[in-house]
Design a protein around this motif. Structure first.
Motif, PDB file in Angstrom:
ATOM      1  N   LEU A 106       0.870  -1.168   0.000  1.00 28.75           N
ATOM      2  CA  LEU A 106       0.000   0.000   0.000  1.00 28.75           C
ATOM      3  C   LEU A 106       0.909   1.220   0.000  1.00 28.75           C
ATOM      4  N   GLU A 107       0.990   1.878  -1.153  1.00 31.34           N
ATOM      5  CA  GLU A 107       1.942   2.968  -1.353  1.00 31.34           C
ATOM      6  C   GLU A 107       1.510   4.251  -0.648  1.00 31.34           C
ATOM      7  N   SER A 108       0.212   4.575  -0.747  1.00 29.40           N
ATOM      8  CA  SER A 108      -0.248   5.829  -0.153  1.00 29.40           C
ATOM      9  C   SER A 108      -1.734   5.751   0.164  1.00 29.40           C
ATOM     10  N   ALA A 109      -2.161   6.636   1.043  1.00 27.15           N
ATOM     11  CA  ALA A 109      -3.576   6.773   1.399  1.00 27.15           C
ATOM     12  C   ALA A 109      -3.867   8.259   1.541  1.00 27.15           C
ATOM     13  N   ALA A 110      -5.042   8.653   1.117  1.00 25.71           N
ATOM     14  CA  ALA A 110      -5.417  10.068   1.216  1.00 25.71           C
ATOM     15  C   ALA A 110      -6.876  10.172   1.620  1.00 25.71           C
ATOM     16  N   GLY A 111      -7.171  11.142   2.445  1.00 28.11           N
ATOM     17  CA  GLY A 111      -8.548  11.394   2.865  1.00 28.11           C
ATOM     18  C   GLY A 111      -8.900  12.852   2.665  1.00 28.11           C
ATOM     19  N   SER A 112     -10.169  13.115   2.517  1.00 27.38           N
ATOM     20  CA  SER A 112     -10.618  14.499   2.367  1.00 27.38           C
ATOM     21  C   SER A 112     -12.049  14.620   2.887  1.00 27.38           C
ATOM     22  N   GLY A 113     -12.498  15.840   3.068  1.00 28.26           N
ATOM     23  CA  GLY A 113     -13.855  16.084   3.547  1.00 28.26           C
ATOM     24  C   GLY A 113     -13.901  16.402   5.030  1.00 28.26           C
ATOM     25  N   ALA A 114     -15.022  16.966   5.438  1.00 28.81           N
ATOM     26  CA  ALA A 114     -15.172  17.449   6.811  1.00 28.81           C
ATOM     27  C   ALA A 114     -15.084  16.343   7.848  1.00 28.81           C
ATOM     28  N   ASN A 115     -15.487  15.130   7.484  1.00 28.21           N
ATOM     29  CA  ASN A 115     -15.471  14.025   8.452  1.00 28.21           C
ATOM     30  C   ASN A 115     -14.242  13.121   8.334  1.00 28.21           C
ATOM     31  N   GLU A 116     -13.242  13.557   7.560  1.00 28.44           N
ATOM     32  CA  GLU A 116     -12.062  12.718   7.372  1.00 28.44           C
ATOM     33  C   GLU A 116     -11.444  12.275   8.697  1.00 28.44           C
ATOM     34  N   ALA A 117     -11.270  13.224   9.609  1.00 25.45           N
ATOM     35  CA  ALA A 117     -10.611  12.911  10.882  1.00 25.45           C
ATOM     36  C   ALA A 117     -11.464  12.022  11.777  1.00 25.45           C
ATOM     37  N   ASN A 118     -12.739  11.857  11.439  1.00 21.70           N
ATOM     38  CA  ASN A 118     -13.641  11.070  12.273  1.00 21.70           C
ATOM     39  C   ASN A 118     -13.882   9.657  11.719  1.00 21.70           C
ATOM     40  N   LEU A 119     -13.112   9.292  10.723  1.00 21.78           N
ATOM     41  CA  LEU A 119     -13.207   7.956  10.141  1.00 21.78           C
ATOM     42  C   LEU A 119     -11.843   7.284  10.180  1.00 21.78           C
ATOM     43  N   SER A 120     -11.833   5.987  10.361  1.00 21.31           N
ATOM     44  CA  SER A 120     -10.601   5.203  10.321  1.00 21.31           C
ATOM     45  C   SER A 120     -10.865   3.941   9.509  1.00 21.31           C
ATOM     46  N   TYR A 121      -9.806   3.254   9.156  1.00 21.85           N
ATOM     47  CA  TYR A 121      -9.990   2.057   8.333  1.00 21.85           C
ATOM     48  C   TYR A 121      -8.985   0.974   8.700  1.00 21.85           C
ATOM     49  N   GLY A 122      -9.266  -0.207   8.195  1.00 22.80           N
ATOM     50  CA  GLY A 122      -8.349  -1.331   8.262  1.00 22.80           C
ATOM     51  C   GLY A 122      -8.578  -2.191   7.040  1.00 22.80           C
ATOM     52  N   ILE A 123      -7.599  -3.013   6.687  1.00 21.41           N
ATOM     53  CA  ILE A 123      -7.732  -3.920   5.542  1.00 21.41           C
ATOM     54  C   ILE A 123      -7.283  -5.313   5.975  1.00 21.41           C
ATOM     55  N   VAL A 124      -8.113  -6.304   5.661  1.00 15.66           N
ATOM     56  CA  VAL A 124      -7.725  -7.692   5.881  1.00 15.66           C
ATOM     57  C   VAL A 124      -7.866  -8.451   4.572  1.00 15.66           C
ATOM     58  N   ALA A 125      -7.010  -9.444   4.377  1.00 13.47           N
ATOM     59  CA  ALA A 125      -7.125 -10.319   3.213  1.00 13.47           C
ATOM     60  C   ALA A 125      -8.075 -11.457   3.561  1.00 13.47           C
ATOM     61  N   VAL A 126      -9.075 -11.656   2.712  1.00 12.78           N
ATOM     62  CA  VAL A 126     -10.095 -12.687   2.951  1.00 12.78           C
ATOM     63  C   VAL A 126     -10.121 -13.667   1.776  1.00 12.78           C
ATOM     64  N   ASP A 127     -10.951 -14.683   1.881  1.00 15.18           N
ATOM     65  CA  ASP A 127     -10.976 -15.738   0.860  1.00 15.18           C
ATOM     66  C   ASP A 127     -11.433 -15.243  -0.503  1.00 15.18           C
TER      67      ASP A 127
END
Length: 201
Positions: A106-127
């Protein structure tokens, strides 16, 4: 001059002449040549990664402007409330012409918008894409709770090239986005992620 002295000189002269003739013969032999030639023809392999939002329809998404549009499902529409988690799959594979395996980060991630700071993420590899749900577990690619504009703790993974005219085995990634307690009513946010694949020997 005695007869023996004359014979000795003649012998030395003949011997010296023999040496000269010997050297001349050696030079002649060294002048012989023979040649061997070799050549090679070289062709480059092929390398291309494709993405899919459903695990079936794969295409290229090579720029930010052409990014795949992930669909995060939420009952009642895309109306997040604090504590909600939504999920969407993104599946990567090497196309059928690719001749090398790949390492992906994962080279880069970018967020924008008024609620950017109020959201988080994760990624898992699934079947597969169908296995991607809000509570899905699997191999962690990005830890849950990562800010939308961060790649902290991201782990690389591998893609395997197919054989012959067969595409490589797909890797299904499950993006899980969670709304924080400070989510602002009525405001929006967006995020974009860039994966980079490097051919492996």
């Amino acid at each position: 001059m005695t007869q023996s002295t004359t014979r000795s000189r003649k012998f030395k002269a003949i011997l010296a002449g023999g040496i000269v003739l010997g050297v001349g013969a050696a030079v002649t032999l060294a002048a012989w040549t023979d040649n061997e030639w070799a050549e090679g023809t070289f062709g480059a392999g092929s390398f291309n990664v494709q993405g899919s939002t459903n695990g079936t329809d794969f295409t290229d998404h090579e720029s930010a402007a052409g990014a795949a549009d992930l669909t995060f499902d939420l009952d009642g529409g895309d109306n997040l409330t604090p504590g909600d988690t939504v999920a969407a799959p993104f599946v990567l594979r090497l196309d059928d012409a690719t001749t090398y395996n790949a390492s992906v980060v994962l080279e880069s991630a970018a967020g924008s918008g008024a609620n950017e700071a109020n959201l988080s993420y994760g990624i898992v590899a699934v079947d597969d894409a169908a296995s991607c749900t809000e509570g899905a577990t699997g191999t962690t690619v990005v830890p849950a709770g990562t800010a939308l504009d961060a790649t902290t703790g991201a782990q690389g993974f591998d893609l395997t090239a197919g054989a012959g005219s067969t595409a490589g085995a797909p890797v299904a990634l499950c993006f899980q986005v969670t709304a924080g307690d400070d989510l602002t009513e009525g405001d929006a946010a967006s995020a974009q992620w860039q994966f980079t694949a490097t051919s492996a020997e």
